[in-house]
Design an enzyme around this catalytic site. Sequence first.
Site, mmCIF file in Angstrom:
data_model
loop_
_atom_site.group_PDB
_atom_site.id
_atom_site.type_symbol
_atom_site.label_atom_id
_atom_site.label_comp_id
_atom_site.label_asym_id
_atom_site.label_seq_id
_atom_site.Cartn_x
_atom_site.Cartn_y
_atom_site.Cartn_z
ATOM 1 C CG PHE A 171 16.711 34.118 16.647
ATOM 2 C CD1 PHE A 171 16.164 34.858 15.425
ATOM 3 C CD2 PHE A 171 18.264 34.167 16.885
ATOM 4 C CE1 PHE A 171 17.144 35.615 14.818
ATOM 5 C CE2 PHE A 171 18.795 34.933 16.248
ATOM 6 C CZ PHE A 171 18.585 35.630 15.296
ATOM 7 C CB CYS A 192 6.666 12.223 -3.187
ATOM 8 S SG CYS A 192 5.024 11.650 -3.381
ATOM 9 C CG LEU A 198 -2.171 -1.083 1.133
ATOM 10 C CD1 LEU A 198 -2.449 -1.270 2.374
ATOM 11 C CD2 LEU A 198 -3.157 -0.681 0.180
ATOM 12 C CG HIS A 220 7.194 -0.440 -0.516
ATOM 13 N ND1 HIS A 220 6.553 0.735 -0.644
ATOM 14 C CD2 HIS A 220 7.877 -0.731 -1.591
ATOM 15 C CE1 HIS A 220 7.224 1.357 -1.867
ATOM 16 N NE2 HIS A 220 7.838 0.173 -2.688
ATOM 17 C CB CYS A 224 3.920 8.672 -2.874
ATOM 18 S SG CYS A 224 4.956 9.210 -1.581
#
Lengths: 518, 518
Positions: free
Chosen positions: B496, B84, B75, B134, B79
Amino acid sequence: MTDVSGAQWTTTRWRREIEDRLAAGGGEPLVNIDRGDRRPFDAIFLGGGAGGRFGAAYLRAMGGRPLIIDRWPFLGGSCPHHACVPHHLFSDAAAQLMLERSFSGRLWFQDLRGKQVSILELVEAFRQGRTGPHAFMNYQSQEQLDLEFVLGAPGRIVDAHSVEVAESIYRARSLVLATGSRARALGLEGESLTGVFDYASLVDRLDYEPGPTAVVAGGGKTAIEYACFFNATGRRTLVVSREEPLALIQDAETRAFLMTRMREQGMEFWSGAHVVALEGDGEGKLAAVTIQTREGSHEVSTDFLFLGLGQQPNSAEALAALGVATDANGFVQVDSRMRTSVADVYAVGDVVGAPMEMFKARKGGVCAARNIMGDEAHYRVEDFPDFLHTHYEVCWLGLGEEQARARLRNVIVLKLPPDNPDGDSVSLPAGDRMMLYALLRPELSGFQKLVIDGDTRRIVGAFHVGAGAKDGFQYLAPLVRKGLTVDELGDMNELFLNPSYFIQLCRLRAGSRVLRGM
Amino acid sequence: MTDVSGAQWTTTRWRREIEDRLAAGGGEPLVNIDRGDRRPFDAIFLGGGAGGRFGAAYLRAMGGRPLIIDRWPFLGGSCPHHACVPHHLFSDAAAQLMLERSFSGRLWFQDLRGKQVSILELVEAFRQGRTGPHAFMNYQSQEQLDLEFVLGAPGRIVDAHSVEVAESIYRARSLVLATGSRARALGLEGESLTGVFDYASLVDRLDYEPGPTAVVAGGGKTAIEYACFFNATGRRTLVVSREEPLALIQDAETRAFLMTRMREQGMEFWSGAHVVALEGDGEGKLAAVTIQTREGSHEVSTDFLFLGLGQQPNSAEALAALGVATDANGFVQVDSRMRTSVADVYAVGDVVGAPMEMFKARKGGVCAARNIMGDEAHYRVEDFPDFLHTHYEVCWLGLGEEQARARLRNVIVLKLPPDNPDGDSVSLPAGDRMMLYALLRPELSGFQKLVIDGDTRRIVGAFHVGAGAKDGFQYLAPLVRKGLTVDELGDMNELFLNPSYFIQLCRLRAGSRVLRGM
């Protein structure tokens, strides 16, 4: 004095002037006073660091007339000179070196195994580079913010309305103490030996290559940040602290992830311990430190001791000249309008105490400015997102899991990597600057956790270890303060692969009326 | 088939099963059906990528019963397999290599000048590493999300309520098409030569070390991201595009900063140009490409052409089996409830068209799930923050400066580095992962800009080039959509050195009723 009013110096010119003065250890004061402006000063900001400079800028933007006085020939204060900026440079170097060491000899990476890299070279590079930001601050303050200032000469407080500097006395309706703080000393004989440093003296004075062992005293932000850098350079690094290190991170799992990673990098932690003696080599240089632990006393040979023991205020002069009230540690006491005990005298920044953070100094400066200009403004540091660096960036806000469980009956946790039955390292989280780890060394790719009140569905805490989440925590914090829920967070638009997986983790669970952890 | 229901496989076990099937190019389907659950399926999600998996998870969380069918044995879809995730790995590598090249021979950095590093090794490392994510997706989907699925076998649409897979027919109230997209082809003879790649075939099939010249066709996100990686490996990289590259970034100064930096790294951009012919070496491998420019046609010797020409939908089967309405490019048309033209058939993710982004796929999946479960839910992709990678991370939201000036009478810009009379490079911005640049190569340390409506004081656009702003843009976007002002932004707590200086820049100007730029 050098009159720079109307001079319109470029950053290049400013840089030269600052470098000359720093090299000479002094020089002509730099005076930028608009002689054509006949108005009295509304405020003198004594100290042009974060609090003083932002306070003055805000007061000026409101239409007032501020004057900044600073002993250094530049504005911006200790941050760009020897505090936050070098710390971030060293933290970046630590992250970079950990990456190179983790992949030594693989892909295109050089083999750094067993190799020590120079601390001195990076410190020298910083010393050379820091005058760029200094020059920019002067340029921006004069040309873009229209600030008046006297730099490069110490101001002497005459009274609550007058400061003497560079042979002139300046008067104003108000005085703002923004004199900052300095590193707390160890209080031992031998502390002036070459080889005993704090964050300021390290970048100001280091002139030799430290040997193979670094001892770091302290377990808080500064101590850990510098210790990780020393470790990353390939030195044996021993962190000596009275308390457990990183106690300020209020989530046990996050803290454990970080401690595990630091130990894997070879760092040694001696807690319940402190440095009790320093020994010189007879020529003015540190040769060994003696450390008292619960078990006994140990001598460690080293020419390099770093002190990260917290801060003490630069308040003595204000106390002597004005009698401002201070707390037991000398920090100037202020009310929520940044007013001291003396009429017309305000104080902002490190000199008023913790947290020693940029936002507090700057927002305190703004608050003082608004009150001086007639607003009734209040500022109290309340819940704020926080961070520190190890070899990673670490960010957090709100409650840790244990804190939440102590207060709420139904705490839900969403985290990555997940608890996993066979202990296999999962390549998640996988975010920007962590991808090589994620694919090739997944156990190193970070940790993240969202703590949720399962009843109200509100986010109550968030923790992130990795890279690239600092900006996010800034904006997430006010959203959480306003009651951000799992459902609202899950409905935002993630920029995949986002460093924190908070949005998508929420979305996976948001469909259910009864929230479950993951 | 392999029945995995109740098997409680660990990620290690899942990984082995997936690796076996990928190595063999097939294998037994993996079936996770709860035979004890007698309820009919509420929806079959055809495709278990971002849209299908998140939609199914949401539907399940709502108490429904989804079934996912996917031809791959895992599933998560394309990607983590070849889209990606590898793109982020390569972008991280590009950032890392640019850093090492920028400091070659300085500090502890190795000398990479003139050296080419391997593309093949990183691709192989990815191929090996990707089965980890995966495995986790399968584990999470089964153990944490309680999803039912049939994996590793193609589903065949029977009708709007039935799909055949692994020799069974499954029926459901609804069908959700989540079949994704694939790279658009060039449409030239020779396209099947070894050496012509898109993002998928690159990681699936590369088995040789590309030579010294990379040609990239396209000027959008994918093309630029991969081109920067190829460049960072030390190859001559030629970007061939019909339009100007990076036209999707709607701020001229941001785009110019990026183009300058890419050119400095040696990248060549041929725009108004396209590839018109491919020539083989007689043994099935690419030897040269012919490029048509406005000036004429040029042959470039190369064994490596990368296509970044956009996406085409995987919609043919749904069109043939169901007759769903599509647009001229074959993308399935949906309304704001993700309904196609066929009753009970929904579509989500890439197959419905741009933007090809994770949040759209996932939120579309959620929207379909809610409608299937009886909610009236609507989803239209509206203004969203966006990003791409060069050697840097680039994020943006809202209006560019030119767009804002065309719409608003009083546009205020706050940016870093500032316009500077003598062209000196200012060491700002200086944020995490940019510190070595900031101190030693300040011109490389990034760019940022906030676009403000001076009348309403609202933020209308934000642009960031550097590192570490992606998470922030996720949360900044909804704040901006709700009308975030300079004053509210300036009152937040910065962490910062935050990568974006938006909070502090706003605070410097917020005191004034009449805003000025900076």
